[in-house]
Design an enzyme around this catalytic site. Structure first.
Site, short mmCIF file in Angstrom:
data_model
loop_
_atom_site.label_atom_id
_atom_site.label_comp_id
_atom_site.label_asym_id
_atom_site.label_seq_id
_atom_site.Cartn_x
_atom_site.Cartn_y
_atom_site.Cartn_z
CB VAL A 104 -0.95 0.01 1.22
CG1 VAL A 104 -1.68 1.34 1.32
CG2 VAL A 104 -1.94 -1.14 1.12
CB THR A 114 3.37 -0.04 9.51
OG1 THR A 114 2.63 0.38 10.67
CG2 THR A 114 4.31 1.08 9.11
CE LYS A 145 -7.74 -4.61 9.75
NZ LYS A 145 -7.26 -4.48 8.38
CB ALA A 186 -10.01 -0.97 0.66
N GLY A 242 -2.62 -14.15 -3.93
CA GLY A 242 -2.18 -13.10 -3.00
C GLY A 242 -3.31 -12.49 -2.19
CD GLU A 281 -2.45 -10.82 6.11
OE1 GLU A 281 -1.23 -10.67 6.30
OE2 GLU A 281 -3.17 -9.92 5.63
CE LYS A 300 -10.89 -5.41 7.00
NZ LYS A 300 -10.90 -6.31 5.83
N GLY A 335 -6.88 -4.72 -1.49
CA GLY A 335 -6.01 -4.54 -2.65
C GLY A 335 -5.22 -3.26 -2.48
#
Lengths: 512, 512
Positions: free
Chosen positions: A167, A246, A270, A302, A356, A359, A374, A493
């Site tokens: 990201v 991060t 988060k 996102a 991908g 994790e 979340k 993504g």
């Protein structure tokens, strides 16, 4: 012709402060002060006196400051003894900035946001003339900010990018690519002045270009937020935003220090928002007190406009009664495919890993913890006091696989198949499986009910129609009744997350 | 003990202004000024002198002002003749406000937003003491704003509600109901101080309660924006927002005047944003110059978070390639039902009319103009220069029915049936009809392509799945690729539209 828009800067000045008890404004006191200074042949610059409080400040050259203090001490010897005059002293090492500005107040709030509080400030409105006195260590930063305002120059926003993984590095590219358009269209000049990873950190007060990664490669600074704060102070940088891309549990501990040091914060990380509710709220108090902002739209969904929407609905008094959806891109992919294809669960899981979506250890997805985090973040937007431990999480990992090391787990993915095949077979006709987060219960109470669970839904429902690795969020409210607001799209993504972080940066920059 | 937080206000003051040519700061000039005032036995309050410009201002009692001017004219007779001293004069009818404030700059920007620009402003930072001089006609308003800031009192936001039809009256109720929670949670005190319809207008500077409609009933003021502006000035009201919930083409002509008079604007009325592109942009320039905001999230999709999302994506450099969807609640209902039920088109249309989904003359819906207006508003958010006349609109009204008067049209709804039955029959299998707005083409050019048309889509597509009278918007962008962001839900209705307008009011109030 004199250029009215020039910013004059006079350095090496001192403020002489004269403080007394309720006697300024008496006839003759001002006369005595200025007569004494005249006899001592001291040239006086800015004068500031206030009628409702006791204090008079005059500006002199630094070389005259001792003489000025002494001559006033002599003149008011009797009043000092009687206590009528409290103090006469000098403040050295200050600079005066003089300029003509129509929207002077805008300039002042820009200065304040950057922790510059003029020591003395004189304005005479009819001519739009302003004088401010600041410490020399801030005079250049002050000049930059004032120039940006009065010449309508682009306002520079200084970004510190922490983390340059997927990201982070896409975001840096997006910012570099859009900077010119934003400068022209919005008069905002985005400069990336710091880039850090967990080990190293590199600074460039003029702003990095595309070669930032080479610069970081050869950097020798250890990654350290104190260095970042010092760098921003030494270089007198205004409009600071630190961007956390991060997943670090350590870095979030620096948020409070950064807010106190004048940084706004944007985060795709988060972790801070899932700490204990007391830490969550303490930080909000610091932000409020320091007039700093913290945005994190990408924490859930996102780039989808979820958190801002929920915030506004909630604040406008709309009674949000339930939030439900598929919150995880990887689990969306897994169950969207497993539900309709004749394949083993482990086959689909391996596909998701290869693409991908998961994790490195897919148990982090299957545990349901990411969805739970979340869900917790959304609950707290509704002022609920839930803790992470309050969440009912249905883990998808059987006990015998939970404690294996990563490689052993990956070698035994087949052990998952029988269970999920059974769950799939036991559904009603035309139903599909979805791993959903569900915030419900009486949300007017202190805590709501938070569930993360695998459910079976009709294939033609909104949840059942979900495709690919999309996320979907259904927001039920009183006014919207039985038909919720539905927000759907790529909820994970690097590209879309980076764009969401960029949106937060722009929200902050526009209000600066 | 002295209360440090008291705001002192001294009325009936005059500013004596002394202007010369580059000689202030010369040794002795200040001494002569204050000596002359001392001999005339004039008490001096606030003193403000600037080093970089030429001017000294002192504050005296209004009763001393003539004497002060005369004694300075005498003292500097020679310098006036030689032109060294340009002017000595007084500004009467001013008040001084003295207070102690930590976040002084915040106060100044609050004052500026409310069109209060202090005539003189002195601050000495170390003690946080501030003096400002304002004209007497603004002193009470200034005091209110300062009090709100330094005592952390709720900031009052004054709302003028124009239009109290379906949306307007629900909004007024929502605001009254939520006001207390917002005051406690956000320190924002929302007061409705004016309510107007096209004929009458009623004011209450303390804020209306639930009986506002009775007050309006007996009101005698003719609805007039000049009265509103005057009311806000006479009562020195700060933080003004005018809320347009009319569908009036006349009222939007007042937007510019209102912005220039210090009002921010919130509007559910679409008309302004569909005027010519030059009018659209001229108004944006005025807003920008006056630092005023204009929000209109409900212009498209009612309370759905559409416009803000598109704005941020666009500004962050995300390449939006297409926006497509069902924009109209009434046409959503009509085609969602007509596509799957075995009924005549006119039967469904009558249902929609009975349920209040359509305009009184349903041709306004069937013409496609409402969808076209929404499409145009979205296009302009992307900086496209399209005009209304650029839109390709497929009207659903056959020529022979277009020019009938309303009642004749309503008597001949059956004439619509044959055509729509044929369209329905000619679809592929498992397809349904949808009336869509579609913004596409190369959106990097000056203009995009805007189409409003009836299309046939697969029943299991997102558009095909639409239910009830919901709206759906698909936003296609470069980063999101083939899977668009989808925002779906009730896109019409008084309650959800009012809640969306309320959201805009809160966005503005939080940044005040």
């Amino acid at each position: 012709m004199k250029n009215n828009n020039e910013i004059k800067i006079l350095k090496h000045k001192s403020i002489i402060k004269f403080e007394g008890k309720d006697f300024l404004g008496e006839v003759g006191i001002d006369g005595r002060i200025f007569k004494a200074l005249t006899y001592a042949r001291i040239s006086v610059g800015v004068i500031s006196q206030q009628s409702a409080e006791n204090g008079l400040s005059v500006l002199v050259n630094e070389s005259d400051s001792e003489k000025a203090v002494n001559c006033l001490i002599n003149e008011f010897e009797n009043e000092r003894k009687s206590g009528k005059v409290n103090q006469i002293f000098s403040v050295n090492n200050v600079s005066v900035l003089g300029f003509v500005a129509k929207d002077f107040n805008k300039i002042l709030s820009e200065l304040a946001r950057n922790n510059i509080f003029p020591l003395i400030l004189n304005q005479v409105a009819s001519e739009n003339k302003v004088n401010i006195v600041v410490t020399s260590s801030q005079d250049q930063k002050a000049k930059n900010i004032i120039e940006a305002e009065i010449f309508a120059k682009p306002k520079t926003v200084h970004l510190a990018m922490i983390g340059h993984g997927k990201v982070g590095s896409v975001l840096i590219d997006q910012v570099l690519k859009s900077a010119e358009v934003i400068r022209n269209r919005k008069k905002i000049d985005l400069k990336i002045v710091a880039v850090a990873n967990s080990r190293k950190m590199v600074f460039n007060k003029y702003g990095f270009d595309e070669s930032w990664s080479d610069d970081l490669l050869v950097a020798e600074n250890v990654s350290n937020m104190d260095s970042l704060i010092k760098f921003s102070q030494v270089n007198q940088l205004e409009n600071l935003i630190v961007v956390d891309n991060t997943a670090s549990t350590d870095f979030v501990k620096k948020y409070t220090l950064l807010a106190e040091s004048g940084f706004d914060l944007v985060s795709s990380n988060k972790i801070f928002n899932t700490l204990s509710i007391s830490e969550y709220r303490d930080f909000r108090h610091v932000l409020n007190k320091k007039n700093k902002k913290y945005l994190y739209e990408t924490n859930v969904g996102a780039g989808l406009p979820l958190i801002d929407t929920i915030k506004l609905l909630h604040l406008s008094g709309e009674n949000i009664t339930r939030i439900k959806g598929v919150f995880s891109g990887s689990l969306s992919y897994i169950f969207n495919n497993f539900s309709v294809r004749v394949e083993k669960f482990s086959t689909i899981l391996k596909e998701a890993m290869e693409q991908g979506f998961t994790e490195p250890d897919p148990r982090e997805d299957l545990s349901g913890n990411d969805v739970a985090r979340k869900l917790l973040i959304l609950a707290r937007e509704l002022d609920l006091s839930n803790e992470f431990t309050d969440i009912n999480i249905e883990s998808l990992i059987p006990n015998q696989l939970a404690h294996l090391d990563k490689n052993d787990f990956l070698d035994n993915l087949d052990d998952l198949d029988a269970h999920f095949e059974e769950v799939k077979e036991n559904q009603k006709e035309n139903h599909v499986l979805r791993l959903v987060g569900d915030l419900h219960g009486d949300l007017q109470q202190e805590k709501g009910e938070l569930d993360v669970q695998l459910i079976s839904v009709p294939a033609n429902s909104a949840l059942g129609q979900l495709k690919g690795s999309d996320s979907i969020f259904e927001i039920y409210t009183e006014s919207y009744g039985e038909n919720p607001i539905v927000i759907m799209g790529a909820g994970a993504g690097a590209k879309v997350t980076a764009r969401g972080v960029f949106g937060d940066i722009l929200r902050l920059s526009e209000n600066k």
